[in-house]
Design a protein around this motif. Structure first.
Motif, PDB file in Angstrom:
ATOM      1  N   ALA A  38       4.640  -5.716   8.227  1.00 13.44           N
ATOM      2  CA  ALA A  38       3.616  -4.517   8.948  1.00 13.44           C
ATOM      3  C   ALA A  38       2.609  -5.690   9.724  1.00 13.44           C
ATOM      4  O   ALA A  38       2.440  -5.127  10.727  1.00 13.44           O
ATOM      5  CB  ALA A  38       2.234  -4.604   7.867  1.00 13.44           C
ATOM      6  N   ARG A  82       1.346   1.313   3.918  1.00 10.06           N
ATOM      7  CA  ARG A  82       0.549   1.945   3.245  1.00 10.06           C
ATOM      8  C   ARG A  82       2.004   1.450   1.453  1.00 10.06           C
ATOM      9  O   ARG A  82       1.194   1.525   0.342  1.00 10.06           O
ATOM     10  CB  ARG A  82       1.332   3.237   3.303  1.00 10.06           C
ATOM     11  CG  ARG A  82      -0.198   4.304   3.870  1.00 10.06           C
ATOM     12  CD  ARG A  82       0.477   5.485   3.859  1.00 10.06           C
ATOM     13  NE  ARG A  82       1.598   6.250   4.990  1.00 10.06           N
ATOM     14  CZ  ARG A  82       1.698   6.474   6.213  1.00 10.06           C
ATOM     15  NH1 ARG A  82       0.390   6.598   6.830  1.00 10.06           N
ATOM     16  NH2 ARG A  82       3.031   6.863   7.018  1.00 10.06           N
ATOM     17  N   GLU A  83       3.280   1.484   2.131  1.00 17.90           N
ATOM     18  CA  GLU A  83       4.013   0.756   1.069  1.00 17.90           C
ATOM     19  C   GLU A  83       3.456  -0.676   0.402  1.00 17.90           C
ATOM     20  O   GLU A  83       3.598  -0.622  -0.831  1.00 17.90           O
ATOM     21  CB  GLU A  83       5.115   0.776   2.108  1.00 17.90           C
ATOM     22  CG  GLU A  83       6.115   1.927   2.153  1.00 17.90           C
ATOM     23  CD  GLU A  83       8.150   0.985   2.722  1.00 17.90           C
ATOM     24  OE1 GLU A  83       7.649  -0.178   3.268  1.00 17.90           O
ATOM     25  OE2 GLU A  83       7.736   2.032   3.051  1.00 17.90           O
ATOM     26  N   ALA A 108       2.862   3.302  14.588  1.00 26.14           N
ATOM     27  CA  ALA A 108       3.180   4.135  13.000  1.00 26.14           C
ATOM     28  C   ALA A 108       4.246   3.256  11.996  1.00 26.14           C
ATOM     29  O   ALA A 108       4.119   3.732  10.882  1.00 26.14           O
ATOM     30  CB  ALA A 108       4.503   5.651  13.467  1.00 26.14           C
ATOM     31  N   GLU A 109       4.865   2.668  12.626  1.00 22.56           N
ATOM     32  CA  GLU A 109       5.639   1.698  12.135  1.00 22.56           C
ATOM     33  C   GLU A 109       4.718   0.702  10.971  1.00 22.56           C
ATOM     34  O   GLU A 109       4.791   0.264   9.873  1.00 22.56           O
ATOM     35  CB  GLU A 109       6.407   1.215  12.574  1.00 22.56           C
ATOM     36  CG  GLU A 109       7.781  -0.477  11.472  1.00 22.56           C
ATOM     37  CD  GLU A 109       8.449  -0.568  12.403  1.00 22.56           C
ATOM     38  OE1 GLU A 109       9.413  -1.606  12.080  1.00 22.56           O
ATOM     39  OE2 GLU A 109       8.970  -0.187  13.361  1.00 22.56           O
ATOM     40  N   GLN A 141       1.989   1.457  10.203  1.00 25.55           N
ATOM     41  CA  GLN A 141       1.133   2.434   9.344  1.00 25.55           C
ATOM     42  C   GLN A 141       1.680   2.307   7.447  1.00 25.55           C
ATOM     43  O   GLN A 141       1.156   2.334   7.168  1.00 25.55           O
ATOM     44  CB  GLN A 141       0.430   3.313   9.515  1.00 25.55           C
ATOM     45  CG  GLN A 141      -1.041   4.589   9.309  1.00 25.55           C
ATOM     46  CD  GLN A 141      -1.884   4.975  10.082  1.00 25.55           C
ATOM     47  OE1 GLN A 141      -0.915   5.396  11.032  1.00 25.55           O
ATOM     48  NE2 GLN A 141      -3.417   5.187   9.898  1.00 25.55           N
ATOM     49  N   SER A 142       2.893   3.237   8.007  1.00 23.46           N
ATOM     50  CA  SER A 142       3.852   3.074   7.287  1.00 23.46           C
ATOM     51  C   SER A 142       4.271   1.718   6.474  1.00 23.46           C
ATOM     52  O   SER A 142       4.313   2.110   4.905  1.00 23.46           O
ATOM     53  CB  SER A 142       5.286   3.362   7.215  1.00 23.46           C
ATOM     54  OG  SER A 142       6.238   3.818   6.812  1.00 23.46           O
ATOM     55  N   ALA A 143       4.065   0.756   6.609  1.00 21.35           N
ATOM     56  CA  ALA A 143       5.130  -1.043   6.173  1.00 21.35           C
ATOM     57  C   ALA A 143       2.990  -1.214   5.485  1.00 21.35           C
ATOM     58  O   ALA A 143       3.249  -1.604   3.940  1.00 21.35           O
ATOM     59  CB  ALA A 143       4.754  -2.121   6.694  1.00 21.35           C
ATOM     60  N   THR A 179       0.829   0.586  -1.770  1.00 25.88           N
ATOM     61  CA  THR A 179       1.181   0.631  -3.331  1.00 25.88           C
ATOM     62  C   THR A 179       1.295  -0.335  -4.072  1.00 25.88           C
ATOM     63  O   THR A 179       1.645  -0.376  -5.086  1.00 25.88           O
ATOM     64  CB  THR A 179       2.392   1.487  -2.991  1.00 25.88           C
ATOM     65  OG1 THR A 179       1.887   2.508  -1.935  1.00 25.88           O
ATOM     66  CG2 THR A 179       2.377   2.328  -4.176  1.00 25.88           C
TER      67      THR A 179
END
Length: 316
Positions: free
Chosen positions: A288, A305-306, A298-299, A301-303, A309
């Motif tokens: 991230a 979220r993962e 975008a990448e 932010q996706s990392a 979680t």
């Protein structure tokens, strides 16, 4: 310069109304067109035209075009206004232009004809390059006629033909300019359409980041411009503004991701080293961070979220 044209220039200089004194729009239009042709021939004979004279001539040409439109629309007030504006430009050129030097009149006409013919050929190439269907038959015929008149020593008739060539060439140039503006407008509209999806994403981001309602409203107004405008300048100005706003949104978004990542990295670092997922959590945090540093929001932010979680499941 003939008597009618001289009187028209004098009337223009004195601000006298011509539309009422002449037989309608047709007369003042013919006078303006005659003046345009004679001034064009005068400038053509100068060889190198000073920029201020060229600017005056272009202004007069634009006003002449507006005069034609006003005459066609039956608007006497607009016709007279554009007539005086055009004639004022031509008058100022006429007064400022140096008197022609004595020399071989046939040689001067030959040079003028050569320049006019080259200009017509240039217009022909421009028209062909853009797929414009323009009939150059009349212009070609006049070029040929002027050549014969010069050869026969009929200099006055040759000057008249050259003036007509310049007038018709100006009409062709005006048409090509209008078509060029239309193509530019079409390109701007297509360009605007490409930005609509990006703008929708910008609005979503701005709302998510808590931008004030006024800014959201401005973004929605900008979307309306891109969706409905065909004004090239308005579209470009709107897109330039959106690009500056996008940079601000991206900067704010990057700061928020960075702050969030700082918190998650601390949580990942607090996982016991012997935990099976400790290394995986740290690797996710590192991925991230790399994406954020590279500007891949975008990448990142996706990392993020993962990672969140994963940490939530570990801590739960």
């Amino acid at each position: 310069m003939n008597g009618l044209l001289l009187a028209a220039l004098l009337a223009c200089a004195l601000g006298m109304p011509l539309a009422a004194a002449e037989d309608g729009h047709g007369t003042i239009l013919r006078i303006a067109e005659k003046a345009h042709g004679e001034i064009a021939a005068q400038l053509d004979g100068m060889g190198q035209v000073p920029p201020e004279m060229q600017e005056l001539f272009e202004r007069g040409t634009v006003e002449l075009g507006s005069l034609r439109e006003a005459a066609a629309a039956g608007d006497p007030e607009a016709a007279e206004r554009h007539f005086h504006a055009a004639m004022d430009a031509f008058r100022r050129i006429s007064y400022a232009a140096p008197a022609p030097e004595a020399g071989d009149p046939e040689a001067d006409l030959d040079g003028s004809l050569e320049r006019a013919a080259k200009y017509v050929d240039r217009l022909r190439r421009i028209a062909a390059a853009h797929g414009e269907e323009i009939d150059f038959g009349r212009l070609d015929g006049l070029v040929e006629l002027a050549g014969r008149q010069i050869g026969e020593g009929d200099h006055e008739a040759a000057r008249g033909s050259l003036a007509e060539i310049n007038r018709l060439a100006a009409d062709v140039k005006s048409r090509l300019d209008k078509d060029s503006q239309s193509r530019s407008s079409d390109r701007a509209v297509k360009f605007a359409q490409k930005h609509l999806d990006r703008l929708d994403a910008m609005i979503d981001d701005a709302e998510e980041l808590g931008y004030p309602p006024e800014m959201i409203g401005m973004l929605r107004d900008a979307r309306g411009v891109l969706e409905g405008s065909s004004d090239t300048r308005e579209i470009i100005e709107t897109i330039n503004w959106l690009l500056s706003v996008r940079d601000q949104i991206e900067e704010t978004r990057a700061e928020m991701i960075s702050d969030r990542l700082d918190v998650l990295e601390e949580r990942a670092g607090a996982i016991p080293a012997d935990h099976p997922l400790a290394a995986e959590a740290l690797a996710a945090a590192g991925a991230a961070r790399l994406a954020l540093d590279a500007g891949e929001l975008a990448e990142a932010q996706s990392a993020l979220r993962e990672l969140a979680t994963m940490l939530d499941s570990l801590e739960g």
